[in-house]
Design a protein around this motif. Structure first.
Motif, PDB file in Angstrom:
ATOM      1  N   VAL A   1     -13.154  -7.074  -9.771  1.00  0.00           N
ATOM      2  CA  VAL A   1     -13.322  -7.354  -7.924  1.00  0.00           C
ATOM      3  C   VAL A   1     -13.943  -8.600  -7.560  1.00  0.00           C
ATOM      4  O   VAL A   1     -14.346  -9.431  -8.432  1.00  0.00           O
ATOM      5  CB  VAL A   1     -14.391  -6.529  -7.760  1.00  0.00           C
ATOM      6  CG1 VAL A   1     -14.046  -7.193  -5.770  1.00  0.00           C
ATOM      7  CG2 VAL A   1     -14.088  -5.413  -8.188  1.00  0.00           C
TER       8      VAL A   1
ATOM      9  N   THR B   1      -6.434  -3.643 -13.614  1.00  0.00           N
ATOM     10  CA  THR B   1      -6.229  -3.836 -11.786  1.00  0.00           C
ATOM     11  C   THR B   1      -7.225  -4.866 -11.373  1.00  0.00           C
ATOM     12  O   THR B   1      -8.534  -4.721 -11.868  1.00  0.00           O
ATOM     13  CB  THR B   1      -6.699  -2.803 -10.909  1.00  0.00           C
ATOM     14  OG1 THR B   1      -7.533  -2.265 -11.610  1.00  0.00           O
ATOM     15  CG2 THR B   1      -5.162  -1.864 -11.456  1.00  0.00           C
TER      16      THR B   1
ATOM     17  N   THR C   1       0.458  -0.881  -0.305  1.00  0.00           N
ATOM     18  CA  THR C   1       0.383  -0.359   0.584  1.00  0.00           C
ATOM     19  C   THR C   1       0.506   1.231   0.036  1.00  0.00           C
ATOM     20  O   THR C   1       0.601   2.765   0.357  1.00  0.00           O
ATOM     21  CB  THR C   1      -0.909  -0.036   0.812  1.00  0.00           C
ATOM     22  OG1 THR C   1      -0.270  -0.067   2.571  1.00  0.00           O
ATOM     23  CG2 THR C   1      -2.124  -1.557   0.858  1.00  0.00           C
TER      24      THR C   1
ATOM     25  N   SER D   1      -4.728  -1.241  -5.169  1.00  0.00           N
ATOM     26  CA  SER D   1      -5.336  -1.204  -6.283  1.00  0.00           C
ATOM     27  C   SER D   1      -5.320  -0.086  -6.775  1.00  0.00           C
ATOM     28  O   SER D   1      -4.966   0.246  -7.881  1.00  0.00           O
ATOM     29  CB  SER D   1      -6.156  -1.876  -6.499  1.00  0.00           C
ATOM     30  OG  SER D   1      -6.430  -3.731  -6.178  1.00  0.00           O
TER      31      SER D   1
ATOM     32  N   ASP E   1      -9.088  -6.283   2.846  1.00  0.00           N
ATOM     33  CA  ASP E   1      -9.829  -5.727   1.752  1.00  0.00           C
ATOM     34  C   ASP E   1      -9.538  -3.984   1.606  1.00  0.00           C
ATOM     35  O   ASP E   1      -9.219  -3.610   0.550  1.00  0.00           O
ATOM     36  CB  ASP E   1     -11.441  -5.471   2.304  1.00  0.00           C
ATOM     37  CG  ASP E   1     -12.200  -6.960   1.787  1.00  0.00           C
ATOM     38  OD1 ASP E   1     -11.118  -7.873   1.739  1.00  0.00           O
ATOM     39  OD2 ASP E   1     -13.655  -7.153   2.511  1.00  0.00           O
TER      40      ASP E   1
ATOM     41  N   PHE F   1     -16.155  -0.872  -4.524  1.00  0.00           N
ATOM     42  CA  PHE F   1     -14.746  -1.307  -5.392  1.00  0.00           C
ATOM     43  C   PHE F   1     -14.623  -0.646  -7.573  1.00  0.00           C
ATOM     44  O   PHE F   1     -13.531  -0.291  -7.358  1.00  0.00           O
ATOM     45  CB  PHE F   1     -14.240  -2.764  -5.237  1.00  0.00           C
ATOM     46  CG  PHE F   1     -13.534  -3.076  -3.898  1.00  0.00           C
ATOM     47  CD1 PHE F   1     -13.774  -2.445  -2.842  1.00  0.00           C
ATOM     48  CD2 PHE F   1     -12.800  -3.768  -3.978  1.00  0.00           C
ATOM     49  CE1 PHE F   1     -13.074  -3.037  -1.541  1.00  0.00           C
ATOM     50  CE2 PHE F   1     -11.304  -3.972  -2.639  1.00  0.00           C
ATOM     51  CZ  PHE F   1     -11.773  -3.592  -1.595  1.00  0.00           C
TER      52      PHE F   1
ATOM     53  N   ILE G   1     -11.854   0.237 -10.113  1.00  0.00           N
ATOM     54  CA  ILE G   1     -10.800  -1.598  -9.696  1.00  0.00           C
ATOM     55  C   ILE G   1     -11.452  -1.876 -10.985  1.00  0.00           C
ATOM     56  O   ILE G   1     -12.558  -1.880 -11.242  1.00  0.00           O
ATOM     57  CB  ILE G   1     -11.273  -2.436  -8.800  1.00  0.00           C
ATOM     58  CG1 ILE G   1     -11.257  -1.208  -7.219  1.00  0.00           C
ATOM     59  CG2 ILE G   1     -10.147  -3.430  -8.749  1.00  0.00           C
ATOM     60  CD1 ILE G   1      -9.363  -0.563  -7.546  1.00  0.00           C
TER      61      ILE G   1
ATOM     62  N   SER H   1      -8.748  -7.509  -7.372  1.00  0.00           N
ATOM     63  CA  SER H   1      -8.266  -7.037  -6.412  1.00  0.00           C
ATOM     64  C   SER H   1      -9.298  -8.196  -5.679  1.00  0.00           C
ATOM     65  O   SER H   1     -10.335  -8.693  -6.070  1.00  0.00           O
ATOM     66  CB  SER H   1      -9.247  -5.936  -5.085  1.00  0.00           C
ATOM     67  OG  SER H   1      -9.205  -5.777  -4.173  1.00  0.00           O
TER      68      SER H   1
ATOM     69  N   ALA I   1      -4.113  -6.931  -6.006  1.00  0.00           N
ATOM     70  CA  ALA I   1      -4.228  -7.208  -4.565  1.00  0.00           C
ATOM     71  C   ALA I   1      -4.880  -8.492  -4.330  1.00  0.00           C
ATOM     72  O   ALA I   1      -6.004  -8.934  -4.205  1.00  0.00           O
ATOM     73  CB  ALA I   1      -5.042  -5.864  -4.093  1.00  0.00           C
TER      74      ALA I   1
ATOM     75  N   ASN J   1      -6.183  -4.185   0.297  1.00  0.00           N
ATOM     76  CA  ASN J   1      -6.367  -4.231  -1.721  1.00  0.00           C
ATOM     77  C   ASN J   1      -7.238  -3.386  -1.808  1.00  0.00           C
ATOM     78  O   ASN J   1      -6.474  -2.888  -3.632  1.00  0.00           O
ATOM     79  CB  ASN J   1      -7.185  -5.461  -1.623  1.00  0.00           C
ATOM     80  CG  ASN J   1      -6.794  -6.947  -1.007  1.00  0.00           C
ATOM     81  OD1 ASN J   1      -5.195  -7.154  -0.886  1.00  0.00           O
ATOM     82  ND2 ASN J   1      -7.316  -7.925  -1.069  1.00  0.00           N
TER      83      ASN J   1
END
Length: 221
Positions: free
Chosen positions: A118, A97, A55, A85, A78, A110, A115, A99, A73, A81
């Motif tokens: 997911v 990306t 991160t 991301s 969460d 997300f 993102i 996650s 990620a 991640n």
């Protein structure tokens, strides 16, 4: 040029995924903040391992995030991640990306945060269970020609939308045909004007993975 993948966190998940991706020809880098996990990951031939918190921008920079095509990620948190991301997407301009998320209620959030993909383990497992329950209704599945052709028995329930219809009235994919109908002790070779009745068992031949769609069409489930 080999595509570059960045894995963030997730000891066992990262190990399995790294081995799979490397085997497919990807260039893979793994970032993990636990020294012990890094040592385990470093045992994988061809895998680049970075010890640090995914991160943190400077760690992602060290891992070469800016040159990566995909980031994944995999941490158990969460929020980590999401941060990792978002940094990959917005700061390092990673093309795609992915996650992991443990709470299915966060999935939509997300996506709203940008993102690309997911993955929720709970939702995935639920989907598998639902799909398996559906597939369980298709008995005696036979694969022919390394799985290119499937032969499936489909039981027609009372509430089926095709019960009472003639075969020509039913719209099925061009990759699906009804080979025969088992009705009580009789076996019928169907023609266009053959009427399908509730309780019939249709022997369906399909290709190109159309068997599930065919069962839905024939049973209404």
């Amino acid at each position: 040029m080999k595509k570059r993948v960045l894995l963030i966190g997730g000891r066992n998940k990262a190990k399995s995924l790294a081995m799979s991706l490397l085997g497919q020809g990807y260039k893979v880098t793994a970032v993990n903040e636990t020294h012990e996990d890094c040592m385990k990951l470093a045992e994988i031939k061809g895998l680049t391992v970075i010890h640090g918190d995914g991160t943190k921008p400077f760690i992602l920079d060290e891992a070469g995030a800016a040159e990566c095509d995909i980031s994944i990620a995999l941490t158990s948190k969460d929020e980590d991640n999401l941060v990792a991301s978002e940094l990959c997407k917005k700061k390092f301009h990673v093309g795609k990306t992915v996650s992991l998320v443990s709470d299915p209620q966060k999935t939509e959030f997300f996506y709203k945060m940008g993102i690309d993909s997911v993955v929720c383990a709970i939702s995935a497992i639920t989907s598998i269970i639902e799909q398996q329950a559906f597939i369980d209704e298709m008995t005696n599945i036979i694969s022919i020609g390394t799985g290119r052709v499937q032969i499936v028995e489909v039981h027609i329930p009372n509430e089926s939308p095709v019960a009472g219809k003639k075969l020509w009235e039913i719209t099925l994919s061009k990759d699906v045909i009804v080979g025969c109908i088992l009705r009580g002790d009789s076996t019928l070779i169907p023609r266009g004007d053959t009427r399908i009745l509730a309780g019939d068992i249709l022997v369906v031949i399909s290709s190109n993975g159309q068997e599930i769609a065919a069962v839905k069409e024939l049973t209404g489930r």
